[in-house]
Design a protein around this motif. Structure first.
Motif, PDB file in Angstrom:
ATOM      1  N   ALA A  33       0.862  -1.426  -0.107  1.00 24.26           N
ATOM      2  CA  ALA A  33      -0.049  -0.041   0.051  1.00 24.26           C
ATOM      3  C   ALA A  33       0.906   1.107  -0.002  1.00 24.26           C
ATOM      4  O   ALA A  33       0.456   2.131  -0.679  1.00 24.26           O
ATOM      5  CB  ALA A  33      -0.859  -0.216   1.154  1.00 24.26           C
ATOM      6  N   GLU A  34       1.965   1.011   0.753  1.00 28.84           N
ATOM      7  CA  GLU A  34       2.835   2.326   0.833  1.00 28.84           C
ATOM      8  C   GLU A  34       3.432   2.513  -0.706  1.00 28.84           C
ATOM      9  O   GLU A  34       3.701   3.808  -1.154  1.00 28.84           O
ATOM     10  CB  GLU A  34       3.935   2.163   1.748  1.00 28.84           C
ATOM     11  N   LEU A  35       3.904   1.439  -1.381  1.00 28.99           N
ATOM     12  CA  LEU A  35       4.368   1.178  -2.627  1.00 28.99           C
ATOM     13  C   LEU A  35       3.532   2.168  -3.776  1.00 28.99           C
ATOM     14  O   LEU A  35       3.838   2.964  -4.425  1.00 28.99           O
ATOM     15  CB  LEU A  35       4.795   0.391  -3.149  1.00 28.99           C
ATOM     16  N   HIS A  36       2.371   2.008  -3.354  1.00 24.27           N
ATOM     17  CA  HIS A  36       1.380   2.393  -4.367  1.00 24.27           C
ATOM     18  C   HIS A  36       1.063   4.046  -3.834  1.00 24.27           C
ATOM     19  O   HIS A  36       0.966   4.641  -4.876  1.00 24.27           O
ATOM     20  CB  HIS A  36       0.022   1.701  -4.314  1.00 24.27           C
ATOM     21  N   ARG A  37       1.059   4.317  -2.865  1.00 23.84           N
ATOM     22  CA  ARG A  37       1.019   5.825  -2.582  1.00 23.84           C
ATOM     23  C   ARG A  37       2.305   6.624  -2.809  1.00 23.84           C
ATOM     24  O   ARG A  37       1.899   7.493  -3.697  1.00 23.84           O
ATOM     25  CB  ARG A  37       0.840   5.897  -0.994  1.00 23.84           C
ATOM     26  N   ASP A  38       3.401   6.226  -2.569  1.00 28.02           N
ATOM     27  CA  ASP A  38       4.506   7.051  -2.980  1.00 28.02           C
ATOM     28  C   ASP A  38       5.882   5.712  -2.710  1.00 28.02           C
ATOM     29  O   ASP A  38       6.125   5.725  -1.573  1.00 28.02           O
ATOM     30  CB  ASP A  38       4.660   8.197  -2.212  1.00 28.02           C
ATOM     31  N   ILE A  58       6.215  -9.304  -1.016  1.00 29.22           N
ATOM     32  CA  ILE A  58       5.724  -9.235  -2.441  1.00 29.22           C
ATOM     33  C   ILE A  58       6.599 -10.654  -3.233  1.00 29.22           C
ATOM     34  O   ILE A  58       6.340 -10.718  -4.334  1.00 29.22           O
ATOM     35  CB  ILE A  58       6.019  -7.975  -3.297  1.00 29.22           C
ATOM     36  N   GLY A  59       7.167 -11.284  -2.509  1.00 25.60           N
ATOM     37  CA  GLY A  59       7.809 -12.624  -3.053  1.00 25.60           C
ATOM     38  C   GLY A  59       8.645 -12.435  -4.048  1.00 25.60           C
ATOM     39  O   GLY A  59       8.964 -13.236  -4.979  1.00 25.60           O
ATOM     40  N   ARG A  60       9.627 -11.593  -3.835  1.00 27.03           N
ATOM     41  CA  ARG A  60      10.627 -11.444  -4.730  1.00 27.03           C
ATOM     42  C   ARG A  60      12.087 -10.928  -3.998  1.00 27.03           C
ATOM     43  O   ARG A  60      12.073 -10.299  -3.060  1.00 27.03           O
ATOM     44  CB  ARG A  60      10.321 -10.121  -5.556  1.00 27.03           C
ATOM     45  N   TYR A  61      13.194 -11.330  -4.515  1.00 27.59           N
ATOM     46  CA  TYR A  61      14.362 -10.556  -4.411  1.00 27.59           C
ATOM     47  C   TYR A  61      14.245  -9.332  -5.167  1.00 27.59           C
ATOM     48  O   TYR A  61      13.972  -9.453  -6.140  1.00 27.59           O
ATOM     49  CB  TYR A  61      15.614 -11.483  -4.747  1.00 27.59           C
ATOM     50  N   LEU A  62      14.728  -8.214  -4.654  1.00 26.90           N
ATOM     51  CA  LEU A  62      14.738  -6.803  -5.333  1.00 26.90           C
ATOM     52  C   LEU A  62      16.126  -6.282  -5.426  1.00 26.90           C
ATOM     53  O   LEU A  62      17.000  -6.193  -4.776  1.00 26.90           O
ATOM     54  CB  LEU A  62      13.917  -5.873  -4.732  1.00 26.90           C
ATOM     55  N   ALA A  63      16.562  -5.981  -6.810  1.00 25.01           N
ATOM     56  CA  ALA A  63      17.788  -5.153  -7.057  1.00 25.01           C
ATOM     57  C   ALA A  63      17.343  -3.699  -7.070  1.00 25.01           C
ATOM     58  O   ALA A  63      16.588  -3.381  -7.622  1.00 25.01           O
ATOM     59  CB  ALA A  63      18.155  -5.576  -8.487  1.00 25.01           C
ATOM     60  N   GLU A 393      -8.718  17.541  -6.736  1.00 29.23           N
ATOM     61  CA  GLU A 393      -7.552  16.692  -6.442  1.00 29.23           C
ATOM     62  C   GLU A 393      -6.809  15.773  -7.502  1.00 29.23           C
ATOM     63  O   GLU A 393      -7.746  15.598  -8.481  1.00 29.23           O
ATOM     64  CB  GLU A 393      -8.082  15.847  -5.498  1.00 29.23           C
ATOM     65  N   MET A 394      -5.535  15.668  -7.464  1.00 29.98           N
ATOM     66  CA  MET A 394      -4.871  14.845  -8.459  1.00 29.98           C
ATOM     67  C   MET A 394      -4.800  13.355  -7.748  1.00 29.98           C
ATOM     68  O   MET A 394      -4.909  13.399  -6.684  1.00 29.98           O
ATOM     69  CB  MET A 394      -3.515  15.314  -8.820  1.00 29.98           C
ATOM     70  N   ALA A 395      -4.371  12.455  -8.521  1.00 27.44           N
ATOM     71  CA  ALA A 395      -4.191  11.028  -8.060  1.00 27.44           C
ATOM     72  C   ALA A 395      -3.122  10.209  -8.941  1.00 27.44           C
ATOM     73  O   ALA A 395      -2.998  10.589 -10.179  1.00 27.44           O
ATOM     74  CB  ALA A 395      -5.517  10.366  -8.337  1.00 27.44           C
ATOM     75  N   TRP A 396      -2.436   9.667  -8.167  1.00 24.62           N
ATOM     76  CA  TRP A 396      -1.419   8.685  -8.688  1.00 24.62           C
ATOM     77  C   TRP A 396      -1.868   7.464  -8.458  1.00 24.62           C
ATOM     78  O   TRP A 396      -2.644   7.092  -7.721  1.00 24.62           O
ATOM     79  CB  TRP A 396       0.054   8.876  -7.739  1.00 24.62           C
ATOM     80  N   ASN A 397      -1.273   6.251  -9.430  1.00 20.93           N
ATOM     81  CA  ASN A 397      -1.575   5.056  -9.138  1.00 20.93           C
ATOM     82  C   ASN A 397      -0.306   4.158  -9.445  1.00 20.93           C
ATOM     83  O   ASN A 397       0.426   4.279 -10.357  1.00 20.93           O
ATOM     84  CB  ASN A 397      -2.684   4.567 -10.151  1.00 20.93           C
ATOM     85  N   GLY A 398      -0.126   2.908  -8.882  1.00 25.21           N
ATOM     86  CA  GLY A 398       0.706   1.898  -9.082  1.00 25.21           C
ATOM     87  C   GLY A 398       2.261   2.096  -8.524  1.00 25.21           C
ATOM     88  O   GLY A 398       2.483   3.116  -8.124  1.00 25.21           O
ATOM     89  N   PHE A 399       3.032   1.071  -8.394  1.00 24.78           N
ATOM     90  CA  PHE A 399       4.537   1.288  -8.446  1.00 24.78           C
ATOM     91  C   PHE A 399       5.168   0.200  -9.605  1.00 24.78           C
ATOM     92  O   PHE A 399       6.117   0.788  -9.924  1.00 24.78           O
ATOM     93  CB  PHE A 399       4.816   0.775  -7.071  1.00 24.78           C
TER      94      PHE A 399
END
Length: 411
Positions: A33-38, A58-63, A393-399
């Motif tokens: 949820a934090e990733l989607h917000r910012d 999120i089931g991943r190793y992240l680079a 209001e503006m809106a962002w979505n996704g990461f």
């Protein structure tokens, strides 16, 4: 094995290479949820934890760093695009070229490269984009300064019509193309396995296949300059053609659409840089590249470790899903000075906003031309005083794929 260099008093001005033993990836907590917000505060925390981290949520190793992403991208045999259970393949209903290693990828990619090179873009696609832009500038003017939304009334329909033209679809409404693209993008980033997203993907695939059922026989008889036609002329299996048309639809709208709104939003926050670009239009291309770096529309690419591996000194076990965090790499202080700042005067060359290596986005030149050199400059020529409307209001979505979905503007 990772190597570092350090100077020592014993040998002045000389580097001594020290071999470091690989370490296990630190386990980090990630809140989707934090990733989607910012996502950017999370990315900063992940980079501080290490170049490669393990995020069970999120089931991943992240680079996380620029160096880690580049190293993984340059070793496609170890860190493969052929991901088991790939979300994109599930969303599109088949495996497109972006999820295939070479030589299969190279064969399919080479069929569309000719129509996406700078010369055909300038000679054929750019004039079509200019007509599309003028149409939607008029529409934006009709909606008016009290109701206009830059995403709804300008960037989305422009990106949608450009995509319709690129794939050669006939009689398709911009709203349908926008919906199909949004559904495919949502599916490709559906790390939480939302059933409603899969339902929408299924419907959009059926809609696109219905268009292709009529279009493919037509293009076999009368080839044109579209991506679909080029795929068919290359002699690819029709199943491969369909998968790659859907791939083009998924990626061909997301970046151009969001780069219009992202750049206008960035200019609104930095009016001195906006004024510089208006006064010196040659800066728009650089502004485009900097905005791709600063607010990356593609946030993460999926990969799979095919063998036990070491990436930037960190162990990655075979079979692990990976995420190459392009957006995080583009804010890495080791690669960019003061990376959290938006600065169109910096040299943003080396950003990873379109990926790296053989799987770099095929449409990057088309996006830069159509958006950075046509759509955004034309917007400021028509409405030099355009700005974000703070009353709404503006809106962002996704990461995984990220952009502004609502940007009220006035002038």
């Amino acid at each position: 094995m990772s190597r570092t260099e350090a100077s020592t008093p014993a040998v002045a001005h000389e580097a001594v290479t020290v071999a470091l033993d690989p370490v296990d990836a630190p386990i980090v907590e990630v809140d989707p949820a934090e990733l989607h917000r910012d996502p950017y505060p999370t990315y900063e925390r992940l980079r501080a934890a290490g170049p490669v981290v393990h995020a069970p949520a999120i089931g991943r190793y992240l680079a996380t760093t620029h160096a880690a992403v580049v190293e993984a991208e340059q070793d496609q045999e170890t860190f493969s695009v052929d991901v088991t259970g790939a979300l994109m393949s599930r969303a599109l209903g088949d495996q497109p070229m972006l999820r295939k290693p070479d030589p299969e990828h190279a064969t399919e990619r080479s069929s569309i490269n000719p129509t996406l090179r700078p010369k055909p873009i300038a000679q054929h696609w750019a004039p079509m984009t200019e007509q599309t832009v003028e149409r939607w500038l008029d529409h934006l003017d009709e909606v008016g300064p009290d109701e206009a939304d830059l995403n709804r009334d300008y960037s989305a329909p422009i990106a949608s019509q450009n995509l319709i033209d690129l794939v050669g679809f006939r009689g398709v409404d911009v709203r349908d193309m926008a919906r199909w693209s949004a559904d495919f993008i949502a599916g490709s980033g559906n790390v939480l396995d939302d059933a409603d997203i899969w339902r929408r993907c299924d419907q959009s695939r059926a809609d696109v296949d219905a268009v292709l059922d009529e279009l493919i026989p037509h293009l076999r008889a009368k080839p044109d300059r579209s991506i679909t036609s080029h795929l068919l002329e290359a002699g690819l299996d029709e199943r491969v053609v369909r998968a790659n048309v859907k791939l083009t639809i998924s990626g061909g709208m997301n970046e151009p659409q969001h780069m219009i709104t992202n750049l206008v939003w960035a200019f609104d926050l930095h009016p001195d840089q906006r004024d510089d670009a208006i006064a010196h239009p040659e800066l728009y291309g650089n502004a485009f590249e900097e905005c791709v770096r600063w607010q990356s529309p593609i946030g993460m690419l999926p990969r799979e470790a095919k063998v036990d591996a070491v990436l930037q000194g960190v162990r990655v076990p075979a079979g692990q899903n990976m995420g190459l965090l392009l957006a995080s790499a583009n804010r890495d202080t080791a690669a960019f000075e003061n990376p959290d700042a938006f600065d169109i005067h910096r040299n943003a060359r080396g950003h990873l906003g379109f990926g790296k290596g053989v799987h770099q986005c095929a449409g990057r030149w088309a996006a830069k031309t159509m958006i950075g050199e046509i759509a955004v400059p034309a917007l400021y020529r028509r409405f030099p005083g355009i700005r974000v409307d703070a009353r709404r209001e503006m809106a962002w979505n996704g990461f995984v794929f990220r952009g502004i979905t609502a940007l009220p503007v006035t002038w």
